[in-house]
Scaffold this active site. Sequence first.
Site, short mmCIF file in Angstrom:
data_model
loop_
_atom_site.label_atom_id
_atom_site.label_comp_id
_atom_site.label_asym_id
_atom_site.label_seq_id
_atom_site.Cartn_x
_atom_site.Cartn_y
_atom_site.Cartn_z
N LYS A 19 0.90 -1.17 0.00
CA LYS A 19 0.00 0.00 0.00
C LYS A 19 0.92 1.21 0.00
O LYS A 19 1.44 1.62 1.04
CB LYS A 19 -0.88 -0.02 1.24
CG LYS A 19 -2.25 0.61 1.06
CD LYS A 19 -2.25 2.06 0.66
CE LYS A 19 -2.01 2.97 1.83
NZ LYS A 19 -1.80 4.38 1.40
N GLU A 26 8.40 15.85 16.13
CA GLU A 26 9.02 15.72 14.81
C GLU A 26 8.54 16.88 13.92
O GLU A 26 7.32 17.08 13.77
CB GLU A 26 8.61 14.38 14.20
CG GLU A 26 9.34 14.06 12.92
CD GLU A 26 8.96 12.68 12.38
OE1 GLU A 26 7.77 12.38 12.27
OE2 GLU A 26 9.89 11.92 12.07
P1 NAD Z 1 1.75 8.36 7.62
O1 NAD Z 1 1.76 7.60 8.89
O2 NAD Z 1 0.80 9.47 7.47
O3 NAD Z 1 1.46 7.38 6.39
C1 NAD Z 1 2.27 6.28 6.09
C2 NAD Z 1 1.47 5.24 5.32
O4 NAD Z 1 0.44 4.72 6.18
C3 NAD Z 1 0.74 5.80 4.10
O5 NAD Z 1 0.79 4.82 3.07
C4 NAD Z 1 -0.69 5.98 4.60
O6 NAD Z 1 -1.67 5.92 3.60
C5 NAD Z 1 -0.83 4.79 5.54
N1 NAD Z 1 -1.85 4.94 6.58
C6 NAD Z 1 -2.36 6.10 7.11
N2 NAD Z 1 -3.27 5.81 8.07
C7 NAD Z 1 -3.33 4.46 8.16
C8 NAD Z 1 -4.08 3.55 8.99
N3 NAD Z 1 -4.93 3.99 9.91
N4 NAD Z 1 -3.88 2.22 8.82
C9 NAD Z 1 -2.99 1.76 7.91
N5 NAD Z 1 -2.27 2.57 7.09
C10 NAD Z 1 -2.43 3.90 7.22
O7 NAD Z 1 3.25 8.84 7.40
P2 NAD Z 1 3.82 9.75 6.22
O8 NAD Z 1 3.41 11.17 6.45
O9 NAD Z 1 3.51 9.12 4.90
O10 NAD Z 1 5.40 9.59 6.44
C11 NAD Z 1 6.13 10.41 7.28
C12 NAD Z 1 6.43 9.68 8.58
O11 NAD Z 1 7.15 8.49 8.31
C13 NAD Z 1 7.32 10.48 9.51
O12 NAD Z 1 6.84 10.38 10.83
C14 NAD Z 1 8.68 9.79 9.39
O13 NAD Z 1 9.52 9.94 10.49
C15 NAD Z 1 8.26 8.37 9.19
N6 NAD Z 1 9.34 7.61 8.57
C16 NAD Z 1 10.05 6.72 9.34
C17 NAD Z 1 11.12 6.01 8.81
C18 NAD Z 1 11.91 5.03 9.64
O14 NAD Z 1 12.63 4.25 9.06
N7 NAD Z 1 11.80 5.04 10.95
C19 NAD Z 1 11.47 6.23 7.46
C20 NAD Z 1 10.74 7.14 6.71
C21 NAD Z 1 9.67 7.83 7.26
#
Ligand code: NAD
Length: 487
Positions: free
Chosen positions: A172, A377
């Site tokens: 996804k 963050e």
């Molecule tokens: P997000 O949590 O908004 O979304 C990530 C993914 O989850 C997307 O595909 C989204 O559609 C999906 N999603 C959203 N709600 C969901 C739910 N209730 N159930 C299942 N899936 C759901 O994050 P983002 O804004 O896309 O990414 C940024 C975040 O990712 C930041 O917090 C960053 O630190 C983190 N990140 C972490 C790492 C790591 O390795 N630790 C690497 C890259 C990014």
Amino acid sequence: MPHLHYINGQFTSGHSAETIPVEDPATREVLAHVPKGTAADVNAAVEAAKAAFERWKRISASEKAEMLHEASRKMRAHAEAIVTLLTREQGKPKPENEEEVVWTYTTFDYYAELGRHLRGRVIPSTEDGVLNFVIKEPYGVCGCIVPWNYPLLLLAWKVAPALAAGNTVVIKPSELTPLTALHLCEIAFDHFPPGVINVVTGDGSTGEALVRHPDVPMIAFTGSLSTGQQIASIAAPMMKKLHFELGGKDAFVIADDADPELAARAVAYAGLINAGQVCTSTERIYVPKPLASHFIENLVDLVSSLRLGNGMDEGTDIGPMIGDPYRQKVVHHIQDAVQRGAQVLTGGRIPTHLKGYFHEPTVLVNVNHTMLVMTEETFGPVLPIMTYESFDEAIQLANDSIYGLGACLYSSDAKKVRRFFEDVKAGTIWINDPLTDNYAGPFGGMKYTGGGRELGEEGLEEFRETKHVHWDIEARPKPWWLPYHQL
Ligand code: NAD
């Protein structure tokens, strides 16, 4: 390229008439619309992946390895087109996307080899004639939920080890960057048996349907802490295996022996690549008082010289942010800091001459740990600097966060280096070379970042379950069996 789900080896519009627009964040031009996947679409993908799993888990490790290498070869052959599409949908400058694409195909090569290297071990038995061994098995269908900041790299860090371990996957991608994942299905994944790799596009509701699906025993998720918490609360009663890579608030400590000019360049890189939208972005900078003015002067000179622009244009140092809600969070953090006494030395504004979601790279001083910019963050191009008196204080400040993803130190003093890597609680410690990854080096976090690890042997291990087999080859009766009354 079809902008549709990829299920069972076919592009399909699925069950919903609703679509999601995908924007170029540098121009706000709509690049495409993708279907907003429903629970029925997720179910179709999971069914395909479940059927494919029965065959895929039995395919020999060498055959799997060959298919993973073939995916890598195809990505190499199409690298230029992938980089262009990635730059358009994600926004960061082209050189950063060239690097992301190299990382993506090399991850497939790395796990192709690692997957055929080890599948368990034979252990000493407790009795003569008995064979004891440990085997590593795939979970089944893995749900891979990916964010937008490194759409391909983070996909590869999940999909390549998941497949090498014998799982099949339903991906996804983020609703903000689904196009490159679909492009890979068309040009690099088409030789896999149908159902081994599936992509369902959509938003959080689509991701949630994947998490809720009873036939998905493992969820590999990279994204924000709050989404991770929602996923955990849904998945916990089903005892799913959760592999989490969540947020960060990485510290960068400059030691008193550091060259302030070099340290400033290192900090600018660590805090501003991908416009600060890296999970391991430097988000807190600690500098010793005697070095502060020299370090800050160098940093401000460098940051104010950086060019904001479209990632497609040569000479762009910093591209747009992914969207306005993310940019508004940056604005909010800067405003909160300024209201509490911080000072903006450069940047701090949204440029009015650019149409996309740009924000000026910003240097803040006089910050402290009461401010959002030092606790939550920020995920944007902001470099907040705080001074410290002693190295002990610097370590205590570095650890003062709920997150524990990465931490950086600039120093050539071995005693300080040792103290830092022993006492700072973070999954990766970078000394004098911030944010450089290694395929063989596990990547992931501690504390609220979640305990998952990607890359390295650990990154493969996450996608395998452990089974112990105890086998008496002789099939003899045992003296300790029932009935006891005849003993
Ligand atoms: P997000 O949590 O908004 O979304 C990530 C993914 O989850 C997307 O595909 C989204 O559609 C999906 N999603 C959203 N709600 C969901 C739910 N209730 N159930 C299942 N899936 C759901 O994050 P983002 O804004 O896309 O990414 C940024 C975040 O990712 C930041 O917090 C960053 O630190 C983190 N990140 C972490 C790492 C790591 O390795 N630790 C690497 C890259 C990014």
